[in-house]
Design an enzyme around this catalytic site. Structure first.
Site, mmCIF file in Angstrom:
data_model
loop_
_atom_site.group_PDB
_atom_site.id
_atom_site.type_symbol
_atom_site.label_atom_id
_atom_site.label_comp_id
_atom_site.label_asym_id
_atom_site.label_seq_id
_atom_site.Cartn_x
_atom_site.Cartn_y
_atom_site.Cartn_z
ATOM 1 N N GLY A 41 -22.156 49.212 27.609
ATOM 2 C CA GLY A 41 -21.452 49.974 26.604
ATOM 3 C C GLY A 41 -19.950 50.618 27.524
ATOM 4 N N LEU A 61 -18.070 47.677 30.866
ATOM 5 C CA LEU A 61 -17.631 47.324 32.981
ATOM 6 C C LEU A 61 -19.059 45.836 32.585
ATOM 7 C CD1 LEU A 61 -19.472 50.195 35.635
ATOM 8 C CD2 LEU A 61 -16.927 49.252 34.608
ATOM 9 N N SER A 106 -20.907 44.661 30.742
ATOM 10 C CA SER A 106 -23.106 44.514 30.676
ATOM 11 C C SER A 106 -23.258 43.272 30.185
ATOM 12 C CB SER A 106 -23.211 46.309 30.505
ATOM 13 O OG SER A 106 -22.841 46.143 28.939
ATOM 14 N N SER A 107 -23.262 43.041 28.822
ATOM 15 C CA SER A 107 -22.802 42.123 27.452
ATOM 16 C C SER A 107 -23.153 41.297 28.553
ATOM 17 C CB SER A 107 -22.854 42.538 26.413
ATOM 18 O OG SER A 107 -20.890 42.411 26.146
ATOM 19 N N ASP A 155 -14.355 39.215 30.359
ATOM 20 C CA ASP A 155 -15.724 39.513 30.880
ATOM 21 C C ASP A 155 -16.170 38.112 31.162
ATOM 22 O OD1 ASP A 155 -14.627 41.995 30.204
ATOM 23 O OD2 ASP A 155 -15.983 41.089 28.406
ATOM 24 N N TYR A 160 -11.565 47.458 18.196
ATOM 25 C CA TYR A 160 -11.279 46.151 18.908
ATOM 26 C C TYR A 160 -11.053 44.658 17.415
ATOM 27 C CZ TYR A 160 -11.682 42.591 22.148
ATOM 28 O OH TYR A 160 -11.210 41.004 22.811
HETATM 29 C C1 GLA Z 1 -13.784 43.983 25.525
HETATM 30 C C2 GLA Z 1 -13.996 41.772 26.207
HETATM 31 C C3 GLA Z 1 -12.314 41.506 26.419
HETATM 32 C C4 GLA Z 1 -11.121 41.685 26.563
HETATM 33 C C5 GLA Z 1 -11.203 43.246 26.654
HETATM 34 C C6 GLA Z 1 -9.918 44.127 26.599
HETATM 35 O O1 GLA Z 1 -13.655 43.586 27.297
HETATM 36 O O2 GLA Z 1 -14.745 41.635 25.857
HETATM 37 O O3 GLA Z 1 -12.635 40.048 26.352
HETATM 38 O O4 GLA Z 1 -10.279 41.688 25.194
HETATM 39 O O5 GLA Z 1 -11.981 44.374 26.091
HETATM 40 O O6 GLA Z 1 -8.654 43.324 27.504
#
Ligand code: GLA
Length: 359
Positions: free
Chosen positions: A113, A116, A118-119, A170, A220
């Site tokens: 969380g 960076l 992690s998931s 990510d 989000y």
């Molecule tokens: C999180 C999401 C990504 C991206 C960023 C915001 O890290 O996992 O897909 O949307 O937020 O840029």
């Protein structure tokens, strides 16, 4: 009942977390971003289990001292880290990949969380390990893999199993990372272009705001809905098709959200050019401009994040911004050559993308 493992079928997979230099909340808007994979990540040690009963997946989160076990053919809904294991098994199975009963030992050094990713590191490492173990040929987790297809599959795990409507940033960063390099991702074409990170003594540093974010329950998904609503109002598929003139008439907060996305895409291109030209102070200024936009237009900052940005700037970083989805998580700063690492910060540098460590 504990199964015995089959000694000749083992592998260890590693997937890194990521730092996004610039390009935030652009991925699900078919925009641009410039992340790099970091050295820290998640490692999955996998061993095939003897096929002498109902085929099972056993998973152990070593750092948390927690376990899970479920039928290979029927992963059900789950919470927390278990959702990623169930999801990885289910999505790989649904995509027609051969899977074998396995014990998966998970260890990780990406703070959960913290922004960076992690998931994504967890999901990518799980998928590489499961593919490698289930494959008959030698290169399942290696270079011949279609890494964009795998990024999409891992993103489905996040979307469908963990309930976060995140984009592909990510997963692509984790799968395409390379030492000494960032990458510029175009989320419309899914082109990934290497960008050399020649920092000439400047350092990227990370400070944790101390506030944990959970995408599924944070704003989000709401931001994502607002962008879709803006596209609906403009009659377009994605904000990549819009210009600043197009969005001017949108009602608030949609205009603000869309303006962040359009201007952030432009900042990514400027940052790529600045990096290529060795103009690192300009990159630092773009970080701060990105942060101001995330705070004022996209409105994903929090008092804890603001305090962290202020702290870094006071300690001498030339530019700083929140990274990841926001609503907590980490702050990235660019530190001039010769300055000491501010208290409570870690330095981050690009490292290799996801790979099989041992077979
Ligand atoms: C999180 C999401 C990504 C991206 C960023 C915001 O890290 O996992 O897909 O949307 O937020 O840029």
């Amino acid at each position: 009942m504990r199964r015995s493992s089959v000694p000749d079928r083992r592998c260890t997979a590693f997937a890194p977390g990521r730092v996004n230099v610039i390009g935030e909340h652009t991925d699900y808007n078919h925009g641009l971003a410039m992340p790099f994979a970091i050295a820290e990540g998640v490692t999955v040690r996998a061993a095939a289990l003897a096929d002498d009963g109902e085929p099972l997946i056993e998973a152990i989160a070593i750092d948390l001292d927690e376990r899970d076990s479920f039928p290979l053919e029927r992963p059900g809904p789950a919470e927390g880290w278990r959702a990623y294991v169930h999801g990885a098994v289910a999505e790989l199975g649904a995509a027609g990949h051969r899977l074998v009963p396995a014990r998966l030992e998970i260890t990780g050094r990406v703070p959960l969380g913290s922004g960076l990713s992690s998931s994504a590191a967890l999901t990518v490492a799980l998928c590489l390990a499961l593919l490698e173990l289930g494959s008959d040929h030698a290169d399942a987790g290696g270079r011949s893999l279609d890494r964009i297809a795998l990024a999409r599959l891992c993103s489905r795990v996040e979307n469908e199993w963990a309930g976060a409507r995140t984009g592909l940033l990510d997963q692509i960063a984790s799968l395409f990372g390379a030492a000494e390099e960032a990458m510029c991702i175009d989320f419309q074409s899914l082109d990934v272009e290497p960008v050399p990170l020649a920092l000439e003594g400047w350092r990227f540093v990370i400070a944790d705001s101390g506030e944990r974010h959970v995408h599924a329950s944070s704003g989000y998904n709401e931001r994502r809905r607002e962008c879709a609503e803006a596209c609906g109002a403009l009659g377009i598929e994605s904000l990549r098709e819009a210009s600043l003139e197009d969005i001017a008439a949108l009602p608030e907060p949609l205009e603000r959200r869309a303006r962040h996305v359009l201007e952030e895409n432009a900042r990514v291109l400027e940052a790529v050019d600045a990096l290529r030209a060795g103009a690192i102070r300009e990159v630092a200024e773009l970080l701060s401009a990105s942060h101001a936009s995330l705070r004022d237009l996209y409105q994903v900052s929090t008092p804890a994040v603001e305090a962290t940005v202020e702290r870094l700037l006071r300690a001498g970083v030339a530019g700083a911004r929140l990274i990841g989805g926001g609503f907590g998580g980490s702050v990235l700063g660019l530190l001039e050559p010769g300055l000491a690492l501010p208290a409570g910060c870690i330095e981050v540098a690009p490292g290799p993308g996801a790979h099989i460590l041992a077979r």
